[in-house]
Enzyme design. Sequence first.
Site, mmCIF file in Angstrom:
data_model
loop_
_atom_site.group_PDB
_atom_site.id
_atom_site.type_symbol
_atom_site.label_atom_id
_atom_site.label_comp_id
_atom_site.label_asym_id
_atom_site.label_seq_id
_atom_site.Cartn_x
_atom_site.Cartn_y
_atom_site.Cartn_z
ATOM 1 N N GLY A 42 86.090 -22.869 47.271
ATOM 2 C CA GLY A 42 86.000 -23.976 46.323
ATOM 3 C C GLY A 42 86.711 -25.211 46.853
ATOM 4 N N ALA A 43 87.775 -24.969 47.610
ATOM 5 C CA ALA A 43 88.530 -26.106 48.144
ATOM 6 C C ALA A 43 87.657 -26.949 49.076
ATOM 7 C CB ALA A 43 89.780 -25.618 48.868
ATOM 8 N N GLY B 123 113.829 -43.392 27.072
ATOM 9 C CA GLY B 123 113.077 -43.237 25.834
ATOM 10 C C GLY B 123 111.621 -43.593 26.033
ATOM 11 N N GLY B 124 111.011 -44.072 24.956
ATOM 12 C CA GLY B 124 109.598 -44.438 25.000
ATOM 13 C C GLY B 124 109.309 -45.522 26.017
HETATM 14 C C1 HXC Z 1 120.642 -53.387 22.009
HETATM 15 C C2 HXC Z 1 121.895 -52.583 23.740
HETATM 16 C C3 HXC Z 1 121.106 -51.434 23.811
HETATM 17 C C4 HXC Z 1 120.015 -51.334 22.917
HETATM 18 C C5 HXC Z 1 122.627 -51.299 25.307
HETATM 19 N N1 HXC Z 1 122.819 -52.456 24.673
HETATM 20 N N2 HXC Z 1 121.583 -50.660 24.785
HETATM 21 N N3 HXC Z 1 121.673 -53.555 22.843
HETATM 22 N N4 HXC Z 1 119.828 -52.320 22.021
HETATM 23 N N5 HXC Z 1 119.168 -50.305 22.963
HETATM 24 C C6 HXC Z 1 123.839 -53.447 24.966
HETATM 25 C C7 HXC Z 1 125.242 -52.911 24.827
HETATM 26 O O1 HXC Z 1 125.667 -53.037 23.497
HETATM 27 C C8 HXC Z 1 125.987 -53.842 25.757
HETATM 28 O O2 HXC Z 1 126.156 -55.067 25.113
HETATM 29 C C9 HXC Z 1 125.007 -54.086 26.868
HETATM 30 O O3 HXC Z 1 123.722 -53.779 26.345
HETATM 31 C C10 HXC Z 1 125.226 -53.178 28.066
HETATM 32 O O4 HXC Z 1 125.262 -51.838 27.610
HETATM 33 P P1 HXC Z 1 126.388 -50.809 28.092
HETATM 34 O O5 HXC Z 1 126.232 -49.602 27.269
HETATM 35 O O6 HXC Z 1 127.712 -51.504 28.093
HETATM 36 O O7 HXC Z 1 125.941 -50.546 29.580
HETATM 37 P P2 HXC Z 1 126.003 -49.216 30.424
HETATM 38 O O8 HXC Z 1 127.330 -48.538 30.241
HETATM 39 O O9 HXC Z 1 125.625 -49.605 31.801
HETATM 40 O O10 HXC Z 1 124.918 -48.271 29.806
HETATM 41 C C11 HXC Z 1 123.573 -48.658 29.816
HETATM 42 C C12 HXC Z 1 122.727 -47.690 28.977
HETATM 43 C C13 HXC Z 1 123.377 -47.536 27.565
HETATM 44 C C14 HXC Z 1 122.702 -46.318 29.688
HETATM 45 C C15 HXC Z 1 121.330 -48.235 28.927
HETATM 46 O O11 HXC Z 1 123.645 -48.841 27.072
HETATM 47 C C16 HXC Z 1 122.486 -46.850 26.609
HETATM 48 O O12 HXC Z 1 122.381 -45.607 26.654
HETATM 49 N N6 HXC Z 1 121.888 -47.599 25.696
HETATM 50 C C17 HXC Z 1 121.047 -47.031 24.682
HETATM 51 C C18 HXC Z 1 119.733 -46.697 25.268
HETATM 52 C C19 HXC Z 1 118.740 -46.235 24.236
HETATM 53 O O13 HXC Z 1 118.966 -45.188 23.608
HETATM 54 N N7 HXC Z 1 117.687 -47.040 24.013
HETATM 55 C C20 HXC Z 1 116.695 -46.722 23.071
HETATM 56 C C21 HXC Z 1 115.691 -45.855 23.805
HETATM 57 S S1 HXC Z 1 114.381 -45.385 22.769
HETATM 58 P P3 HXC Z 1 127.418 -56.018 25.335
HETATM 59 O O14 HXC Z 1 127.222 -57.108 24.341
HETATM 60 O O15 HXC Z 1 128.601 -55.169 25.089
HETATM 61 O O16 HXC Z 1 127.303 -56.471 26.747
HETATM 62 C C22 HXC Z 1 113.260 -46.536 23.059
HETATM 63 C C23 HXC Z 1 112.111 -46.400 22.165
HETATM 64 C C24 HXC Z 1 110.891 -47.008 22.747
HETATM 65 O O17 HXC Z 1 113.377 -47.357 23.850
HETATM 66 C C25 HXC Z 1 109.778 -46.633 21.844
HETATM 67 C C26 HXC Z 1 108.458 -46.952 22.354
HETATM 68 C C27 HXC Z 1 107.385 -46.502 21.433
#
Ligand code: HXC
Length: 519
Positions: free
Chosen positions: A409-410, A174-175
């Site tokens: 040019g290069a 993501g971001g």
């Molecule tokens: C809070 C999160 C989380 C999140 C994962 N966890 N993502 N907690 N916020 N964004 C937690 C899970 O609940 C889990 O907690 C632990 O982290 C591990 O995650 P798993 O899913 O079990 O791990 P894995 O299977 O290895 O997968 C990892 C992952 C997946 C690929 C990162 O978790 C995922 O897709 N998460 C969402 C990612 C996402 O969409 N993020 C937002 C991006 S947008 P427990 O307690 O069970 O251990 C963004 C915006 C930025 O970042 C903007 C900037 C301007």
Amino acid sequence: MGAESYFQKLVDDLAAVRSTVVAGDPRATERQRSLGKLTVRERIDLLLDKDSFHEIGSFRRHRSVGFGIENKRPHTDGVVTGWGRVYGRKVFVYAHDFRIFGGSLGEAHAEKIQKIMDLAYEAGAPVVGLNDGAGARIQEGVGALAGYGGIFSRNVRASGVIPQISVILGPCAGGAAYSPALTDFVFMVRGIAQMFVTGPDVVRAVTGEEITQEELGGADTHSSVSGVAHFAYDNEHACLTDVRYLLSLLPSNNRELPPHLPTDDPPDRPCTRISSIVPPDPAKPYDVRDVIADIVDEGDFFEVHEAWAPNIVCALARLDGHVVGVVANQPTHLAGVLDIHASEKAARFVQFCDAFNIPLVTLVDVPGFMPGTAQEHGGIIRHGAKLLYSYCNATVPRVQVVMRKSYGGAHIVMDSLSIGSDISLAWPTNEIAVMGAEGAANVVFRKEIAAAEDPDAVRARKIAQYREELMHPHYAAERGFVDELIDPAHTRAALISALAALRGKHAERPDRKHGNQPT
Ligand code: HXC
């Protein structure tokens, strides 16, 4: 209880909490290992000199409520921050701990990173981010998003002031991926690191395309296809070893020169291998990295973006112990032509070197810009302009060496005197011209050739005439477009002498907010 023993009890309590913080949850640690990843403190230990890490913020916890997060308030809030040393020099570090909330970024987590970035900026020392996190912490909503905003704005403020290095050792989605993209160098490790703005699930939903995380945003994809990553490694150990090496080549900030490293390689050592590496026929390829190795100290150089746009080589190396940035056309790939990616790659490298007082050495053997619809419609004009802009803007010492062909040019873009290079050297094999002899004869003498009784003979004569008159190796030097013709074997000595003469160079630039660089 006496004051002394009370004091001791508090210290013991502190140590007990700290040891659980440092150890982390054993099950989460096991999971981290099962993913083939080191833990956050193991990584920091590999990055920094032994026992040099000083952590701050280890007792920090979030204050968020909702979705039950208020019942789970681990210390560190999922990021380890502090400073230490790399080869004795100060470096600031932040490192996500995937074992805590998946390394996701909430408000407290973000404030810790921002504090480290502020300290690094004010102290004038590099900042290294070890990324292994799930992005914005979902439970903290807009507070998490704003946390990223604060990081991005600090990335930009620090750009060109302190080196910023991003190491991707887990998800970076993501971001969140935009912070590394704003830094100077991105390192990735195959199999464990993935960067993407939208993951495979969203890609499938929107485009119907099936793709794995690794194919979409793994280390090989970003280091060879997208150019997002500069370096890719098979394991974290090799990766962090190279982060240390890169730091050893960089100044701590833009007010310092890169560290000088005394060498046993004599400054006047002849480059004995060049004559056997470089074929005199300008159409025949050779690996320009062999030439670079023959010129620089101990044959040692550190290539940036090795797998992306390999038709141009960008590398950091040392000459007589002083760090230089080398830009060289690579005849083994696409004949060393300048295309969109090569222009972007070299432009950013030149810009980086200029920001951090690293003199530029440009080794030229270029047939021109890449022709074709894909390049024109892809915007080779504005991308090529980036390289031109970066060179024209650079105030560090700049030395050009024209090795063989240098057309059109290069030739001008590859740091010619006309765009501000300080010294231009050329080998007697140089061919500096608007274009190659065959093409030139066909354009200028087209009618004469067509009207001749024996067109082939006339064409051959005109080509020979063009070579003799306009592509003669002395032509550019006689007219002052090259400062000196040198024996290729003397390239190392000539460069060291020129760069020593230019040390301390000071060039003023106009008073303005900033230029409007092509993007
Ligand atoms: C809070 C999160 C989380 C999140 C994962 N966890 N993502 N907690 N916020 N964004 C937690 C899970 O609940 C889990 O907690 C632990 O982290 C591990 O995650 P798993 O899913 O079990 O791990 P894995 O299977 O290895 O997968 C990892 C992952 C997946 C690929 C990162 O978790 C995922 O897709 N998460 C969402 C990612 C996402 O969409 N993020 C937002 C991006 S947008 P427990 O307690 O069970 O251990 C963004 C915006 C930025 O970042 C903007 C900037 C301007």
